[in-house]
Scaffold this active site. Structure first.
Site, PDB file in Angstrom:
ATOM      1  NE  ARG A  30      35.585  19.638  57.826  1.00  0.00           N
ATOM      2  CZ  ARG A  30      35.531  19.962  59.125  1.00  0.00           C
ATOM      3  NH1 ARG A  30      34.521  20.684  59.577  1.00  0.00           N
ATOM      4  NH2 ARG A  30      36.475  19.583  59.958  1.00  0.00           N
ATOM      5  CG  ASP A  46      17.458  20.389  42.218  1.00  0.00           C
ATOM      6  OD1 ASP A  46      17.989  21.202  41.448  1.00  0.00           O
ATOM      7  OD2 ASP A  46      17.825  19.200  42.300  1.00  0.00           O
ATOM      8  CE  LYS A  70      23.678  17.551  35.985  1.00  0.00           C
ATOM      9  NZ  LYS A  70      24.365  17.020  37.133  1.00  0.00           N
TER      10      LYS A  70
HETATM   11  C1  LIG Z   1      17.980  18.159  38.944  1.00  0.00           C
HETATM   12  C2  LIG Z   1      19.230  17.620  39.550  1.00  0.00           C
HETATM   13  N1  LIG Z   1      19.478  17.840  40.839  1.00  0.00           N
HETATM   14  C3  LIG Z   1      20.596  17.387  41.453  1.00  0.00           C
HETATM   15  C4  LIG Z   1      21.526  16.665  40.744  1.00  0.00           C
HETATM   16  C5  LIG Z   1      22.745  16.148  41.458  1.00  0.00           C
HETATM   17  O1  LIG Z   1      23.858  16.907  41.133  1.00  0.00           O
HETATM   18  P1  LIG Z   1      25.359  16.352  41.262  1.00  0.00           P
HETATM   19  O2  LIG Z   1      25.501  15.272  40.228  1.00  0.00           O
HETATM   20  O3  LIG Z   1      26.190  17.574  41.016  1.00  0.00           O
HETATM   21  O4  LIG Z   1      25.498  15.804  42.634  1.00  0.00           O
HETATM   22  C6  LIG Z   1      21.324  16.410  39.386  1.00  0.00           C
HETATM   23  C7  LIG Z   1      22.309  15.637  38.617  1.00  0.00           C
HETATM   24  O5  LIG Z   1      22.076  15.254  37.494  1.00  0.00           O
HETATM   25  C8  LIG Z   1      20.142  16.896  38.771  1.00  0.00           C
HETATM   26  O6  LIG Z   1      19.874  16.678  37.483  1.00  0.00           O
END
Ligand SMILES: Cc1ncc(COP(=O)(O)O)c(C=O)c1O
Length: 408
Positions: free
Chosen positions: A60, A189, A214
């Site tokens: 961790r 993000d 992604k």
């Molecule tokens: C823009 C965005 N941020 C965060 C996330 C969350 O990511 P995770 O599914 O890897 O937790 C997603 C998931 O689709 C997303 O599209």
């Protein structure tokens, strides 16, 4: 361990073959260190390992496979002393990043109105419920952002680089200036815009997260996230990520590290495909609207060119990302379902950034919790679909879309 014949088979079975020292070579690809703990020759060395950076004592806290991924991600983001913390998912990264800002109950988090659904739910169900003052605003309305930051004790401004599913582009330098003027930190993000397109830290963001599920891993086979920040956030991030415990696993880190190696190749093709798909859809009689920042008619086209342009090689036109959305003319849910069911190549999967072309239906997936009226208010009609361009040959993608749109 020295081979010994005196030990019992039960003992040999659990120790044999492990901890072999191999000297005189390095591995070409970082191996998967499937170990929860690390052993040192002396207690003194173990004691020093607790303080080392990276620290390999307990998984961790750190693990060489994860450290290799973090180094790669920090290097791709760039900037002096940039640090990366790999997490088990994008949501784990976002949660830890918000906590790392130090925002406390009673203080304000100003967030985009168009956030990814689970992020909005995290803020509403968890943070609001715990006494944080959460405000949602239209990030394109800078006066409203300024007001929301000025009214309460705002500590955080949370933005996505490109909104889902209407592909509105956030003016990060402007948002950073607004946040900083009010003593707040900008958390970004950047999942839709991998570091081959945009470096939010260089544009003023304080903390950046990606769902590495992604584009960064890219193959639709692993869940992960990362927090990126300048060195001033290192100690806090190190502490918060260890405390909340959403660390990446070594197998996942290895898959992401492997995927990352083809990110520039994949993303170049994905962006080129998205540009062609958007133009093709815009000219199709069954399509009512196309949302893609690369189209000259998109309201954020000029802003996207300014922000994404520096990533283009000299003499090349800027890429505009590989996400787009489109509305089928006069379509209701049944018409959209027929379209989805007729697709033979594009996958109706609720993710993005994979090498496969993916088509998602926001009314059924990301915006399912909203009523049709609420969806209409934010511009998401019953005929709207989101497409994440893959790396297939674009003619095959277009043929599949043409077949699914049919002659209705
Ligand atoms: C823009 C965005 N941020 C965060 C996330 C969350 O990511 P995770 O599914 O890897 O937790 C997603 C998931 O689709 C997303 O599209």
């Amino acid at each position: 361990m020295t081979p010994t014949t005196q030990r019992h088979v039960q003992t040999t079975a659990v120790h044999a073959g492990e901890r072999i020292r191999r000297e005189g070579f390095r591995t070409t690809s970082t191996p998967i260190y499937n170990t929860a703990t690390f052993l040192y020759d002396t207690a003194e060395a173990l004691d020093a390992a607790f303080e080392a950076d990276p620290s390999f004592v307990y998984a961790r806290h750190g693990n060489p496979t994860i450290a290799a991924l973090e180094t790669a991600l920090a290097t791709l983001e760039g900037g002096v002393g940039t640090v990366a913390y790999a997490c088990a998912s994008g949501m784990a990264a976002l949660h830890a990043a918000i906590l790392a800002t130090g925002v406390a109950p009673g203080e304000r988090i100003v967030a985009s109105r168009d956030l990814y659904g689970t992020t909005a739910a995290l803020l509403k169900n968890l943070f609001l419920g715990q006494g944080y003052d959460v405000r949602f605003v239209d990030l394109g309305d800078h006066a409203a952002v300024d007001r929301a930051l000025g009214e309460g004790d705002a500590q955080v401004l949370l933005a996505e680089t490109v909104s889902n599913p209407l592909l509105q582009v956030a003016d990060l330098p402007m948002l950073a200036a607004l946040a900083h003027a009010h003593g707040a930190q900008l958390v970004v993000d950047a999942t839709f815009t991998p570091p081959t397109l945009l470096h939010p830290l260089a544009l003023g963001a304080d903390l950046v997260i990606h769902s590495t599920t992604k584009y960064l891993s890219g193959h639709g086979d692993v869940l992960g996230g990362v927090i990126l920040a300048g060195p001033q956030h290192d100690a806090t991030l190190r502490s918060v990520t260890r405390l909340v415990g959403g660390a990446a696993g070594p197998q996942e880190a290895w898959l992401t590290l492997r995927g990352l190696k083809t990110l520039p190749l994949r993303f170049e093709r994905q962006c080129a495909n998205a540009t062609k798909i958007a133009a093709w859809l815009a000219a199709h009689p069954a399509i009512e609207a196309v949302h893609f920042p690369g189209l000259p008619g998109h309201p954020d086209h000029a802003l996207a060119a300014r922000l994404f342009g520096p990533a283009a090689s000299a003499g090349e036109a800027p890429a505009f990302g590989a996400m787009l959305s489109f509305a089928i003319r006069d379509a209701n849910r049944a018409r959209v379902f027929r379209f989805l069911d007729r697709l033979e190549l594009c996958l109706p999967a609720t993710s993005l950034g994979d090498l496969y072309t993916l088509v998602a239906y926001p009314a059924m997936a990301s915006h399912r919790e909203l009523t049709p009226k609420e969806r209409a208010r934010v511009g998401i009609g019953d005929g709207l679909l989101r497409l994440s361009a893959g790396i297939e040959h674009v003619d095959d993608i277009l043929a599949d879309l043409a077949g699914a749109l049919g002659d209705e």
